[in-house]
Design an enzyme around this catalytic site. Sequence first.
Site, mmCIF file in Angstrom:
data_model
loop_
_atom_site.group_PDB
_atom_site.id
_atom_site.type_symbol
_atom_site.label_atom_id
_atom_site.label_comp_id
_atom_site.label_asym_id
_atom_site.label_seq_id
_atom_site.Cartn_x
_atom_site.Cartn_y
_atom_site.Cartn_z
ATOM 1 N N SER A 193 50.031 45.530 30.810
ATOM 2 C CA SER A 193 50.091 44.871 29.512
ATOM 3 C C SER A 193 50.006 45.793 28.311
ATOM 4 O O SER A 193 50.287 45.366 27.188
ATOM 5 C CB SER A 193 48.985 43.815 29.420
ATOM 6 N N SER A 228 51.247 41.865 28.295
ATOM 7 C CA SER A 228 50.844 40.764 27.445
ATOM 8 C C SER A 228 50.516 41.190 26.012
ATOM 9 O O SER A 228 50.384 40.341 25.125
ATOM 10 C CB SER A 228 49.605 40.076 28.049
ATOM 11 N N LYS A 266 44.830 43.408 19.553
ATOM 12 C CA LYS A 266 45.247 42.269 20.378
ATOM 13 C C LYS A 266 44.219 41.153 20.214
ATOM 14 O O LYS A 266 43.005 41.407 20.227
ATOM 15 C CB LYS A 266 45.330 42.718 21.834
#
Length: 503
Positions: A198, A174, A93
């Site tokens: 997330s 996310s 990420k």
Amino acid sequence: MIYDDGPFDLVEASTLDMQAAMNAGVTTSVKITQAYIDRIAAYDRTVAPGGTRPLNSIITVSDVALTAAAAADAERAEHGMTSLLLGVPIALKDNCDTADMVTTGGCGCWNDNQTSTDAFMVKGLRDAGAVILAKASLDEFAYGFVSEFSSFQQPGSTLLVASPYDTSKTAGGSSGGTGAAIAANLAGIGFGTDTGGSIRVPSSYNQLVGIRPTVGLASRDGIIPLALSQDTGGPIARSVVDAAVALDAVVGVDPADAVTARQAGLVPDSYTSELSDTALQGARIGYLPSMVGSNSATAGLFTQARATLEAQGATVVELTAPTGFSAVLNEGSGSTNEFLHDLNIYVENHLSPDVAQRTLQQIMDGGNYVTSRRSVYQQRNAVTDATYQAWAGPTGSHTLQLAAGKTLVTQLMDDNDLDAIIYPSTNAYGTIGTNMRLSPNTGMPAVTLPMGTTGAGQGGAAVGVNLEWLGRDFSEGVLLGLAYDFEQATHYRTTPTLYPALG
């Protein structure tokens, strides 16, 4: 590990598949890494035949990944397989610092954030011989579940991450880019962060295994924060084995993140040692009917999952919510009251000096961000230190509620002699009430994995939802063992048909 004769198939290849093939000389890390680079180039920013939108799952591909892969191949040639991650390509990420790729946080305002060091977790992966392949897209500054980002777009423009099973739908967030990339086989294993869902939301939307570790198991140093009271990082993978192998590499006490001192003496030599296809025999698993939700397809899969658990030898216990349980689920995220305070610490300690926009106000003035979020950033920018302390200080209301939540849920497990509490992570492309809040509002770990499919996607694919397992602090090994047994009894994950093998 023994490799069966025949060509190596990259699609759905596990860590063990890769290691066996590399050990046998059937393939190399360089070839595997190049194959993932080719898949990213072919699939990530194009609309697949039968699809609606591009995946948009990758922000940056490393220009030194092949060099790292060659080094891993040389290590194997000289010393053998020194790690189960040796030569395995990883997608991170893009809020995790990497010394060889920029870390944007999904924001065009930080396109120039080339840090001089790796995040603690990234260093662990490199030490294990993993190849850091790419930085995955995310919801800007990890704010929400739709994975909308502005990195390397014209100011005012944004991209959305799509689910590879139905590209008209979000991949969740996310950590949506990580979820989409791993599900579509654009990397071997992925990493995300989780403050309020997330890791687990994109895992559920994309038929993946996700681990939200105990707060304190994996250091957050070098990761752009959202709310440090609840932030934690962990793997997103196609199998429980891959998730366990990845988790091994990122645990450890880090003086730069004081909360990690809690893990001393509580981490096994390897989480893979606790994986067993008999782990459910004699286990006691609790659930609260209110957390199953009202969606008939999800509820039907949950009923089927309970039957599977009992067939595997577990006792499934219906629980009554204790007094105070609703307060645990309803406690809010720290993403408003903590963001400014915690972001400023990252800016001071990690942000590249080449980045001009170093405050929320400067980011808003610059206009190179998800501009529809302006009111959100204004609200966060207005949070005073007094408000932060009243919320997240030593005696802040949020601090006290998280501690009370941990005590209450641990006591619920103790009173009923439970190994885990289970509930559906999400519906198909939609959340269920406050289910995502149970783990972050207690700091306790959660593992999520597929529990079946609920309908048709695109190109003949099926969309699915996940079963989540919550346990006591630092019980990741127990949870992974139970999840592995369930996975081996069901094998629910399917491959998104829009993204087949190249060539």
